[in-house]
Scaffold this active site. Structure first.
Site, mmCIF file in Angstrom:
data_model
loop_
_atom_site.group_PDB
_atom_site.id
_atom_site.type_symbol
_atom_site.label_atom_id
_atom_site.label_comp_id
_atom_site.label_asym_id
_atom_site.label_seq_id
_atom_site.Cartn_x
_atom_site.Cartn_y
_atom_site.Cartn_z
ATOM 1 N N ARG A 154 0.710 -1.131 0.065
ATOM 2 C CA ARG A 154 0.034 -0.021 -0.056
ATOM 3 C C ARG A 154 0.769 1.411 -0.027
ATOM 4 O O ARG A 154 0.261 2.420 -0.174
ATOM 5 C CB ARG A 154 -1.152 0.165 1.212
ATOM 6 C CG ARG A 154 0.117 0.039 2.427
ATOM 7 C CD ARG A 154 -1.079 0.331 3.630
ATOM 8 N NE ARG A 154 -0.561 0.408 4.865
ATOM 9 C CZ ARG A 154 -0.950 0.801 6.262
ATOM 10 N NH1 ARG A 154 -2.112 1.043 6.302
ATOM 11 N NH2 ARG A 154 -0.290 0.755 7.193
ATOM 12 N N ARG A 172 -22.795 18.577 19.798
ATOM 13 C CA ARG A 172 -22.227 19.719 20.058
ATOM 14 C C ARG A 172 -20.701 19.812 19.077
ATOM 15 O O ARG A 172 -20.394 20.714 18.663
ATOM 16 C CB ARG A 172 -21.696 19.871 21.567
ATOM 17 C CG ARG A 172 -20.792 21.061 21.930
ATOM 18 C CD ARG A 172 -20.470 20.813 23.288
ATOM 19 N NE ARG A 172 -19.657 22.240 23.738
ATOM 20 C CZ ARG A 172 -19.084 22.364 25.042
ATOM 21 N NH1 ARG A 172 -19.319 21.312 25.982
ATOM 22 N NH2 ARG A 172 -18.721 23.559 25.290
ATOM 23 N N ARG A 181 -15.584 22.940 8.773
ATOM 24 C CA ARG A 181 -15.387 22.017 7.401
ATOM 25 C C ARG A 181 -16.452 22.526 6.179
ATOM 26 O O ARG A 181 -16.310 22.230 5.124
ATOM 27 C CB ARG A 181 -15.429 20.697 7.666
ATOM 28 C CG ARG A 181 -14.227 20.225 8.613
ATOM 29 C CD ARG A 181 -12.970 20.483 7.959
ATOM 30 N NE ARG A 181 -11.885 20.041 9.045
ATOM 31 C CZ ARG A 181 -10.591 20.284 8.443
ATOM 32 N NH1 ARG A 181 -10.407 20.874 7.419
ATOM 33 N NH2 ARG A 181 -9.652 19.643 9.185
#
Length: 216
Positions: A154, A172, A181
């Site tokens: 990987r 929250r 974001r």
């Protein structure tokens, strides 16, 4: 593929649970959240009494490229269980930006805007990403066929390979996450994940959602 997948796996609580938790301070065990009072929820959020919102919990399943998942794990208020390339052979799905995603950058670090480079140049960049992903996947499969451990093979894969995870957080902390974001400074793909999470939040806790958004 160029999409982000977000689905709600489990949910506990709701607007009524926040009301019930808040009333516990004055009513004790007899507190009830059956009456979902927008006024009380607005008061709690406006005055910074945010602990009652921690009693509602969301668990999402998210499919996104690794460069997005790395931005999600930075939020230390989440519980995350992500698939592992150490233990399973990956499926070779890579992210390539959609046509609407701007690929250029204008401005300095921390204050830049994303800009379009023109159809020809952006097509060329997308094709280069496809070729790089194909070369990396060929190397990954070659290493596995020749006895390399999954955790070793990987290492040749780029960060646009897809991963999946379960992500759990209370309401929250979800609001804090969305504030960071799902706004214009966030990376395009990460914001796409946040937008989908915000839609679920608005559906499950509409009174809390409106109290948060009206306070911004």
């Amino acid at each position: 593929r160029s999409d982000m997948k977000v689905e709600l796996i489990d949910f506990m609580g709701g607007d009524g649970r926040a009301v019930q938790a808040a009333r516990t301070s004055t009513l004790g065990a007899s507190a009830s959240g059956e009456e979902e009072r927008a006024g009380l929820i607005n008061f709690l959020w406006r005055e910074g009494h945010h602990v009652p919102f921690e009693t509602s919990v969301f668990t999402f399943r998210i499919e996104c490229p690794i460069f997005v998942s790395r931005q999600l794990v930075k939020h230390r208020t989440t519980a995350i269980s992500e698939e592992s390339g150490r233990y399973r052979e990956l499926d070779g799905t890579f992210y390539v930006p959609s046509e609407g995603r701007p690929l250029g950058q204008a401005g300095r670090t921390g204050e830049y805007n994303m800009v379009h480079l023109g159809e020809h140049e952006e097509t060329r960049l997308a094709l280069e990403m496809v070729r790089a992903s194909q070369r990396a996947w060929a190397s990954y499969e070659h290493m596995l066929r020749n006895g390399a451990a999954k955790e070793v093979a990987r290492m040749v894969l780029p960060v646009n390979v897809y991963s999946s995870m379960y992500l759990t957080m209370n309401a929250r902390n979800l609001i804090h996450f969305l504030s960071l974001r799902n706004e214009h400074h966030a990376q395009w793909e990460t914001r796409e994940v946040a937008e989908k999470m915000e839609g679920i939040f608005a559906e499950k806790m509409p009174l809390t959602f409106r109290a948060w958004r009206s306070d911004e």
